[in-house]
Design a protein around this motif. Structure first.
Motif, PDB file in Angstrom:
ATOM      1  N   HIS A  75      51.944  52.397   2.103  1.00 37.40           N
ATOM      2  CA  HIS A  75      52.662  52.634   0.913  1.00 37.40           C
ATOM      3  C   HIS A  75      51.826  53.547  -0.152  1.00 37.40           C
ATOM      4  O   HIS A  75      51.871  53.162  -1.338  1.00 37.40           O
TER       5      HIS A  75
ATOM      6  N   SER B  19      52.890  53.148   5.894  1.00 38.12           N
ATOM      7  CA  SER B  19      52.581  51.663   6.136  1.00 38.12           C
ATOM      8  C   SER B  19      51.634  51.338   4.922  1.00 38.12           C
ATOM      9  O   SER B  19      51.643  50.258   4.832  1.00 38.12           O
TER      10      SER B  19
ATOM     11  N   ALA C  63      58.520  52.367   4.477  1.00 41.85           N
ATOM     12  CA  ALA C  63      57.401  52.484   5.178  1.00 41.85           C
ATOM     13  C   ALA C  63      57.693  53.351   6.527  1.00 41.85           C
ATOM     14  O   ALA C  63      57.215  54.021   7.069  1.00 41.85           O
TER      15      ALA C  63
END
Length: 287
Positions: free
Chosen positions: A83, A81, A25
């Protein structure tokens, strides 16, 4: 076959593929001596984006976008964040050891952020290749390493053709100009191989068979770099290898890379990498 995680930088396979679940992330500033191709694998209708910083410039990736991080470039993952990112990692020698690609080595670095909404055909072709390589690795396909190499070569044939078309379009395509461009590409290779030596515009122009004035103009049109800037870039790239792979002092690296003074070396290095060589060395990621 080693586990395809982002942190595994000592991969032994020719190509390391990283699925979305393994791509972090966030990750701090670092650099390495291999290529990283990052793809934002999110559905086009989503609003997921990801941020990557390269050489102190920030890039926002939307679904379908691709970013190329070339060897020695300082970079960080600022936001993944959602992914959505996946990637390929491979040593540039896989490409540049082939004669057909060697003269394109410097021109590849002109490619940074391919936006799916601006270059849909190229982005889609490269996306298909990237996901194919990741799937091969995920499924542990028989002869998967060979198939991935073939796919990578096909990917760079496509990229080289795209770059060549851009250059020719920029310079008004003609048969005579095609030969001139080939000589410029050969000159790029000549500069790369001799950048640590005394090398002047006149030397390289003579080697290519052009007048210095004509060579200077055509070289900049073809590569987007003035001759001196391109020469300095190759010297910085040589210095990067020494910073990573040797315990030589900064001063020794300066002279072994073709620079005549530490002040010039520091100024030019900062120009291309944004920080001093001594600080840059601390960010090298070899684990």
């Amino acid at each position: 076959m080693s586990t395809p995680t982002y942190e595994n930088r000592r991969f032994t396979d020719p190509i390391n593929t990283i699925e979305e679940k393994y791509y972090p992330a966030q990750f701090p500033n670092h650099w390495h001596n291999y290529v990283e191709v990052v793809f934002c694998n999110a559905k086009a209708e989503t609003d997921i984006t990801a941020g990557i910083q390269i050489n102190l410039d920030s890039y926002l990736l939307h679904p379908g976008d691709i970013v190329f991080i070339w060897p020695g470039e300082l970079h960080s993952i600022e936001n993944n964040s959602g992914h959505a990112l996946c990637a390929l990692q491979f040593h540039s020698d896989i490409i540049t050891e082939l004669p057909d690609f060697r003269s394109y080595q410097a021109l590849f670095r002109r490619v940074r952020h391919l936006k799916a909404n601006e270059q849909p055909d190229l982005s889609n072709t490269l996306k298909t290749a990237i996901l194919h390589m990741i799937n091969i690795r995920r499924n542990n396909t028989n002869f998967g390493g060979v198939e991935n190499l073939i796919t990578l070569y096909e990917m760079f044939i496509c990229l080289s053709t795209h770059i060549n078309d851009l250059v020719m379009e920029n310079m008004n395509h003609s048969a005579e100009l095609s030969l001139t461009i080939e000589k410029i590409y050969d000159s790029c290779l000549y500069i790369q191989e001799n950048c640590t030596n005394e090398l002047s515009l006149e030397d390289v122009a003579n080697q290519a068979g052009f007048s210095p004035f004509y060579f200077s103009r055509i070289f900049k049109n073809a590569t987007s770099y003035p001759f001196t800037e391109y020469l300095n870039l190759q010297r910085v790239k040589h210095a990067q290898s020494l910073l990573a792979e040797s315990e030589l002092s900064i001063t020794e690296i300066c002279y072994q890379s073709g620079f005549k003074s530490s002040s010039t070396f520091n100024r030019v290095f900062r120009q291309f990498r944004g920080i001093a060589p001594s600080e840059y060395r601390k960010y090298y990621s070899s684990t």
